[in-house]
Scaffold this motif. Structure first.
Motif, PDB file in Angstrom:
ATOM      1  N   GLU A 278       0.812  -1.215   0.000  1.00 53.11           N
ATOM      2  CA  GLU A 278       0.000   0.000   0.000  1.00 53.11           C
ATOM      3  C   GLU A 278       0.846   1.266   0.000  1.00 53.11           C
ATOM      4  O   GLU A 278       0.552   2.234  -0.692  1.00 53.11           O
ATOM      5  CB  GLU A 278      -0.922  -0.015   1.224  1.00 53.11           C
ATOM      6  N   ASP A 279       1.951   1.241   0.786  1.00 51.34           N
ATOM      7  CA  ASP A 279       2.770   2.455   0.912  1.00 51.34           C
ATOM      8  C   ASP A 279       3.277   2.912  -0.440  1.00 51.34           C
ATOM      9  O   ASP A 279       3.388   4.093  -0.715  1.00 51.34           O
ATOM     10  CB  ASP A 279       3.974   2.196   1.811  1.00 51.34           C
ATOM     11  N   LYS A 280       3.595   1.921  -1.289  1.00 56.02           N
ATOM     12  CA  LYS A 280       4.150   2.241  -2.604  1.00 56.02           C
ATOM     13  C   LYS A 280       3.122   2.929  -3.484  1.00 56.02           C
ATOM     14  O   LYS A 280       3.458   3.716  -4.356  1.00 56.02           O
ATOM     15  CB  LYS A 280       4.546   0.931  -3.302  1.00 56.02           C
ATOM     16  N   ILE A 281       1.864   2.565  -3.290  1.00 55.11           N
ATOM     17  CA  ILE A 281       0.874   3.029  -4.263  1.00 55.11           C
ATOM     18  C   ILE A 281      -0.032   4.147  -3.763  1.00 55.11           C
ATOM     19  O   ILE A 281      -0.426   5.006  -4.539  1.00 55.11           O
ATOM     20  CB  ILE A 281       0.006   1.861  -4.760  1.00 55.11           C
ATOM     21  N   ALA A 282      -0.304   4.131  -2.461  1.00 58.71           N
ATOM     22  CA  ALA A 282      -1.345   5.028  -1.973  1.00 58.71           C
ATOM     23  C   ALA A 282      -1.026   6.481  -2.267  1.00 58.71           C
ATOM     24  O   ALA A 282      -1.889   7.258  -2.692  1.00 58.71           O
ATOM     25  CB  ALA A 282      -1.547   4.809  -0.487  1.00 58.71           C
ATOM     26  N   GLU A 283       0.237   6.864  -2.075  1.00 55.69           N
ATOM     27  CA  GLU A 283       0.646   8.255  -2.259  1.00 55.69           C
ATOM     28  C   GLU A 283       0.687   8.610  -3.735  1.00 55.69           C
ATOM     29  O   GLU A 283       0.285   9.676  -4.163  1.00 55.69           O
ATOM     30  CB  GLU A 283       2.072   8.429  -1.719  1.00 55.69           C
ATOM     31  N   LYS A 284       1.214   7.633  -4.487  1.00 52.55           N
ATOM     32  CA  LYS A 284       1.642   7.925  -5.857  1.00 52.55           C
ATOM     33  C   LYS A 284       0.499   7.955  -6.860  1.00 52.55           C
ATOM     34  O   LYS A 284       0.589   8.617  -7.884  1.00 52.55           O
ATOM     35  CB  LYS A 284       2.631   6.810  -6.237  1.00 52.55           C
TER      36      LYS A 284
END
Ligand code: AMP
Length: 535
Positions: A278-284
């Motif tokens: 999730e960390d990889k995608i949520a922001e981006k």
């Protein structure tokens, strides 16, 4: 009339309806470079393939198999085959020798379309497949012999026009293999008439609009890949994206964004893998084009529904079906409030019921066999060469799905589990018998039993209990050997996650493995009545 023909409907009819220049699919490679193919090109390329089949004397109902990873020739050859009224069979490109052999032999396949790297597996088994006349290789520049042909050389001189013959609705169309609890996989045969149900579900479940860009992540070797990655969307003139790369969180999200996907059909295991990162995608990523997500193949846990709502900020709709049903039967869809954890309600024209062991029909909130009233157009018409197995699936007017479910007071269905020993690992069905047979070929193993056990990522994992020769220890070397063996014989999907050495496999007095006992032992539960266990 040719207007019943799936190949015709998915290509020529779309061109006649004014969509000749519309993109039928955009093929995106692993570097995310895309190439567009219009409906006119899809029509022309599948016509060329159909003409090529005619040239090599393929006749209606002959079985043509596709053994390829995702690449444009899959779609041309699949639809071209259907245009000639031959049957299109599909094989997963990760299948090992044995898995390919079993299917080609059972189906008496005449033609196989593959590529050079996979052809090595075929060369070893071809001498035992007398019915297999020719192999067509998509990456061979010129014919090698009159049996090993180049796809390019075969199609390049063919006309881009093909007159699709009259096709009665009951003409056989697509052949998939599915694993059962016992015996070899069964060949599930559909007919051209299936397209009506498949098209209807695109309307009622996907609720498509002409401008949608649709991505179904399933491989074309499985029913979701053929029904909802080929036939359904193209029967409605929809633009699809087909991705030739492997699963990768960033690549998938880049693709969703870059291609402006509006409807995304995927599976719980893939979503769980995305959730992990999730960390990889949520922001981006924000995905403004995406309207809805759909899921199939395994139970969609409420956690995933909440995650998709929170992180992707869309609604996700669970859909239930199986190879035999050929199309979605029970489903959530826009307009029906989603109860997270439920598969939703039967779709238009489908009558579903839950039958308990004491014969009660559709009691509320009680677990029982999930059955469907026969008669929908995409219902399978045969397990080929297994008439008795086919008949045994029907009880009066109802088809028994092999699943257990419950229905609540609002008519929503809840998946409970399988009613047989088939293992559902990451949405793929694995037959324990196949894995056991392959493991028994290893000289160190004297007896074996395979079960499915719950797994947080895969939904279920394959677990093998093995009895070893001379009371040996299980070693790393043996494990690697077993893993390679299963990968080569069957497929990486069927490789057990765990091997457990046991002095004896529990069997009943007629010698049948008591998987229930092993499963209970694995889970640390009480095995219940074991009075039939052999001494
Ligand atoms: P297959 O024939 O390989 O497509 O597998 C079909 C089986 O997968 C079904 O009989 C179910 O056991 C399982 N399955 C498919 N969709 C769902 C779903 N939405 N929820 C729970 N199980 C599912």
């Amino acid at each position: 009339m040719s207007s019943n023909n799936i190949g015709y409907i998915c290509t020529h009819l779309q061109c006649e309806n004014g969509l000749a220049d519309k993109t039928a699919f955009r093929f995106v490679d692993s570097d995310l470079n895309g190439t567009n193919y219009s409906f006119a090109q899809l029509d022309a390329a599948s016509n060329q393939f159909a003409n090529a089949l005619k040239e090599i004397n393929i006749r209606p109902e002959d079985r043509i198999f596709i053994f390829l990873p995702k690449q444009p020739e899959v779609f041309f050859s699949f639809l071209g085959t259907l245009k000639t009224k031959a049957v299109a069979g599909v094989l997963f490109s990760n299948f090992g020798k044995e898995a390919v052999f079993d299917r080609l032999a059972d189906a008496q396949a005449k033609i196989l379309i593959t590529k050079q790297s996979l052809f090595k597996r075929i060369e070893e088994i071809w001498p035992d497949l007398p019915g297999l006349e020719k192999v067509i290789l998509t990456d061979l520049p010129a014919h090698k012999s009159n049996r090993v042909l180049s796809y390019t050389q075969l199609v390049e001189h063919q006309s881009t026009e093909f007159l699709v013959p009259d096709t009665a609705p009951e003409t056989p169309s697509v052949l998939h293999y599915t694993s059962g609890s016992t015996g070899k996989p069964k060949g599930v045969l559909h007919v051209h008439n299936s397209i009506h149900h498949q098209r209807m579900t695109m309307e009622k479940v996907m609720q498509i609009e002409p401008t949608d860009i649709y991505w179904c992540t399933a491989d074309h070797a499985w029913v979701t890949g053929t029904t909802y990655g080929i036939i359904g969307p193209w029967s409605k003139g929809l633009t699809q994206v087909h991705f030739g790369g492997k699963f990768d969180t960033e690549a998938w999200f880049d693709l969703l964004k870059q291609e402006k996907i509006t409807l995304w059909y995927t599976a719980p295991t893939a979503l769980r893998m995305l959730m992990r990162e999730e960390d990889k995608i949520a922001e981006k990523y924000d995905l403004p084009a995406l309207k809805r997500v759909y899921s199939v193949g395994e139970p969609l846990n409420p956690e995933i529904v909440h995650w998709v709502r929170r992180v992707i900020k869309k609604e996700i709709y669970d859909t239930w079906f199986q190879t035999e049903t050929g199309g979605i039967m029970i489903t959530n869809r826009p307009g029906l409030p989603v109860k997270p954890g439920s598969m939703g309600k039967p779709i238009h024209g489908v009558e579903a019921g839950v039958f308990t062991e004491d014969g009660k029909g559709s009691p509320l909130n009680e677990s029982g066999s999930l059955r469907l009233k026969k008669g929908w157009s995409s219902m399978f018409r045969a397990y080929i060469n297994m008439e008795d197995a086919y008949r045994s699936k029907f009880h009066g007017d109802f088809y028994d799905t092999g699943d257990l479910a419950q229905m609540d007071e609002d008519g929503y269905f809840w998946f409970i589990g399988r009613n047989d020993d088939v293992i559902n690992t990451s949405g793929h069905l694995v037959g324990p018998f196949e894995v056991e047979s392959a493991l028994l070929e290893m000289e160190d193993i004297v007896d074996v039993a395979v079960i499915g056990a719950p797994d947080e990522m895969l939904y279920e994992k394959v677990v093998a209990f093995v009895t070893l020769k001379n009371h040996q220890e299980w070693t790393r070397r043996l494990e690697v050997k077993a893993r390679i063996h299963i990968t080569k014989r069957i497929s990486p999907i069927a490789v057990p996650s765990e091997f457990i050495v046991t002095p004896k496999i529990p069997k009943n007095r007629s010698g049948k493995i008591m998987r229930r006992v092993l499963k209970a032992r694995y889970l640390g539960e009480d095995a219940g009545d074991i009075s039939t266990l052999e001494d």
